[in-house]
Design an enzyme around this catalytic site. Structure first.
Site, PDB file in Angstrom:
ATOM      1  N   ASP A   1       0.845  -1.194   0.000  1.00 30.20           N
ATOM      2  CA  ASP A   1       0.000   0.000   0.000  1.00 30.20           C
ATOM      3  C   ASP A   1       0.883   1.248   0.000  1.00 30.20           C
ATOM      4  O   ASP A   1       1.975   1.241  -0.549  1.00 30.20           O
ATOM      5  CB  ASP A   1      -0.939  -0.045   1.213  1.00 30.20           C
ATOM      6  CG  ASP A   1      -2.305   0.542   0.917  1.00 30.20           C
ATOM      7  OD1 ASP A   1      -2.398   1.778   0.753  1.00 30.20           O
ATOM      8  OD2 ASP A   1      -3.284  -0.224   0.837  1.00 30.20           O
TER       9      ASP A   1
ATOM     10  N   ASP B   1      -2.447   3.829  17.972  1.00 34.11           N
ATOM     11  CA  ASP B   1      -3.197   2.578  17.868  1.00 34.11           C
ATOM     12  C   ASP B   1      -2.426   1.486  17.135  1.00 34.11           C
ATOM     13  O   ASP B   1      -2.845   0.324  17.123  1.00 34.11           O
ATOM     14  CB  ASP B   1      -4.524   2.816  17.137  1.00 34.11           C
ATOM     15  CG  ASP B   1      -5.451   3.738  17.910  1.00 34.11           C
ATOM     16  OD1 ASP B   1      -5.041   4.237  18.977  1.00 34.11           O
ATOM     17  OD2 ASP B   1      -6.581   3.974  17.441  1.00 34.11           O
TER      18      ASP B   1
ATOM     19  N   HIS C   1      -3.941   6.091   3.069  1.00 37.57           N
ATOM     20  CA  HIS C   1      -4.676   4.875   2.741  1.00 37.57           C
ATOM     21  C   HIS C   1      -4.109   3.648   3.457  1.00 37.57           C
ATOM     22  O   HIS C   1      -4.847   2.855   4.057  1.00 37.57           O
ATOM     23  CB  HIS C   1      -4.655   4.671   1.228  1.00 37.57           C
ATOM     24  CG  HIS C   1      -5.506   3.548   0.734  1.00 37.57           C
ATOM     25  ND1 HIS C   1      -5.027   2.255   0.620  1.00 37.57           N
ATOM     26  CD2 HIS C   1      -6.794   3.512   0.314  1.00 37.57           C
ATOM     27  CE1 HIS C   1      -5.987   1.476   0.142  1.00 37.57           C
ATOM     28  NE2 HIS C   1      -7.070   2.216  -0.051  1.00 37.57           N
TER      29      HIS C   1
ATOM     30  N   ALA D   1      -7.928  -8.894  -8.238  1.00 42.98           N
ATOM     31  CA  ALA D   1      -8.995  -9.663  -7.587  1.00 42.98           C
ATOM     32  C   ALA D   1      -9.640 -10.663  -8.544  1.00 42.98           C
ATOM     33  O   ALA D   1     -10.150 -11.698  -8.107  1.00 42.98           O
ATOM     34  CB  ALA D   1     -10.054  -8.702  -7.027  1.00 42.98           C
TER      35      ALA D   1
ATOM     36  N   THR E   1      -6.613 -15.359  -5.928  1.00 43.01           N
ATOM     37  CA  THR E   1      -6.827 -14.399  -4.850  1.00 43.01           C
ATOM     38  C   THR E   1      -8.195 -14.613  -4.206  1.00 43.01           C
ATOM     39  O   THR E   1      -9.049 -15.321  -4.744  1.00 43.01           O
ATOM     40  CB  THR E   1      -6.770 -12.945  -5.367  1.00 43.01           C
ATOM     41  OG1 THR E   1      -7.914 -12.705  -6.193  1.00 43.01           O
ATOM     42  CG2 THR E   1      -5.497 -12.676  -6.152  1.00 43.01           C
TER      43      THR E   1
ATOM     44  N   SER F   1     -11.467  -1.336  -0.748  1.00 41.90           N
ATOM     45  CA  SER F   1     -10.233  -1.397   0.044  1.00 41.90           C
ATOM     46  C   SER F   1     -10.530  -1.689   1.503  1.00 41.90           C
ATOM     47  O   SER F   1      -9.867  -2.508   2.153  1.00 41.90           O
ATOM     48  CB  SER F   1      -9.497  -0.054  -0.005  1.00 41.90           C
ATOM     49  OG  SER F   1      -8.712   0.091  -1.147  1.00 41.90           O
TER      50      SER F   1
END
Length: 403
Positions: free
Chosen positions: A152, A161, A185, A287, A292, A339
């Site tokens: 990414d 976090d 992102h 995808a 996948t 996403s």
């Protein structure tokens, strides 16, 4: 390197009907000229795949000697997982006589699958993580030490976090730097997968999993296909258990398929987003590749999100509409997209693998598909012959794996 060799010069002279042999030195000269002169469009790149693994190994041996003497050769990147090179040149038709030695294809840009909505405040356990029933699984599995490669835009290493959820990863854009996120992102994806701040922040699906950020995308959320392939290669070599790929493109890349297939054969499961075009029978690559897990997005009321691609090639749906997760500078943001759905599924697989290590990609995909919640509004599926995929349900998934 005084004159520019042609493509035909990269094979040794053979009699008619004889076997072609690769001239490694002329190939390196040709690549050097491509790197020096390059295409008019500086962003144009191509992928040159070697058909013969032995030729590729011979090339790399000679290549390693030449690069220190010719810095321009550093513009050419090797992709060992598919025995290929990424070169600064336009893709053109290879002479027919070279087809037994090489395959040449474009190295296009690819983009992340999400749209920013607005800044938000953290809310403990976000609605999507509640909806897939992840909290009910935390008594038995939290994804402990499962390694997730997130290809990414990088990640915010300082986000409170994510402090306990991150490994070093790699920056494929600037190798000397950590994969710091300059887009947001990747940080959002990492938060949904594995955020772990019960007292003051949010919790992800698998709070004890480890995210290995692989920065292949720039600040615009854009990357070359070759960057993705390098990311997959890194994940396989560094023994990731799964890879999250929240991005896609419309065109099929044989090079990307080869990389995905090699990862699959190495036992690495890849979770990929289907795309945000709202199409009924279309799924983006990667995808669309059967190796996948293809993920579509749902809303809070368990319907397919209007923006989500859908159809027979979707393996599973997960929450992807108005998802709050971590953002840059310790903040939070609400985003929508397939996403976001993909990161829920990646986290769920981490929960599964922590409890059942050693499951193959095919076994994981089968468990996911047979343990879903029905999607509301099934009338939209009447035009398809294949049964519609359902929504992720972590409790059902774990029960299915126990049988």
């Amino acid at each position: 390197m005084q004159h520019r060799p042609g493509l035909h010069s990269i094979v040794q002279h053979v009699p008619p009907g004889g076997t072609l042999h690769l001239d490694i030195h002329n190939l390196i000269r040709w690549l050097h000229e491509a790197a020096v002169h390059g295409p008019n469009d500086k962003k144009q790149r191509s992928i040159l795949r070697f058909q013969n693994r032995y030729d590729y190994k011979r090339f790399l041996r000679e290549w390693s000697k030449e690069v220190p003497r010719h810095p321009k050769l550093k513009k050419i990147r090797e992709m060992r997982i598919i025995h290929a090179l990424s070169c600064p040149m336009p893709a053109s038709e290879l002479p027919a006589r070279l087809s037994n030695l090489f395959a040449l294809e474009a190295d296009p840009r690819i983009t992340v699958h999400a749209s920013v909505r607005k800044p938000a405040q953290d809310r403990g356990i976000p609605w999507g993580i509640q909806q897939i029933k992840a909290p009910a699984a935390w008594r038995t599995t939290t994804g402990h030490r499962v390694k997730i490669g997130v290809i990414d835009t990088g990640v915010d290493f300082n986000h409170p976090d994510l402090q306990h959820s991150l490994a070093r990863g790699i920056n494929l854009i600037t190798r000397s730097m950590l994969p710091h996120d300059d887009n947001g992102h990747g940080t959002h994806i990492a938060g949904t997968i594995a955020a772990a701040n019960r007292l003051h922040g949010m919790i992800g699906v698998a709070p004890r999993a480890i995210v290995h950020p692989v920065k292949a995308f720039d600040y615009n959320g854009s990357a070359y296909v070759s960057d993705i392939i390098l990311g997959i290669d890194w994940c396989v070599r560094n023994r990731m258990d799964l890879i999250n790929m929240s991005f896609g493109m419309k065109t099929r890349s044989q090079a990307l398929l080869t990389a995905v297939t090699n990862a699959y054969n190495a036992g690495v499961i890849i979770v990929a987003s289907s795309g945000n075009d709202g199409k009924r029978q279309s799924v983006d690559y990667p995808a669309r590749f059967p190796q996948t897990v293809a993920v579509g997005a749902t809303t809070r009321n368990r319907r397919i999100a209007p923006f989500s691609n859908r159809g027979a090639k979707i393996d599973i749906y997960a929450p992807g509409d108005k998802i709050i997760s971590s953002w840059l500078n310790g903040r939070y943001n609400e985003m929508s997209g397939t996403s976001m759905a993909t990161s829920h599924v990646a986290g769920a697989i981490a929960l599964l693998l922590a409890k059942h290590p050693g499951l193959s990609p095919a076994e994981i995909k089968a468990i996911l598909k047979r343990a879903t919640q029905p999607i509301r509004g099934s009338k939209n599926a009447r035009s398809t012959k294949a049964p519609r995929a359902g929504e992720l349900d972590v409790v059902r998934m774990l029960h299915a794996a126990d049988k």
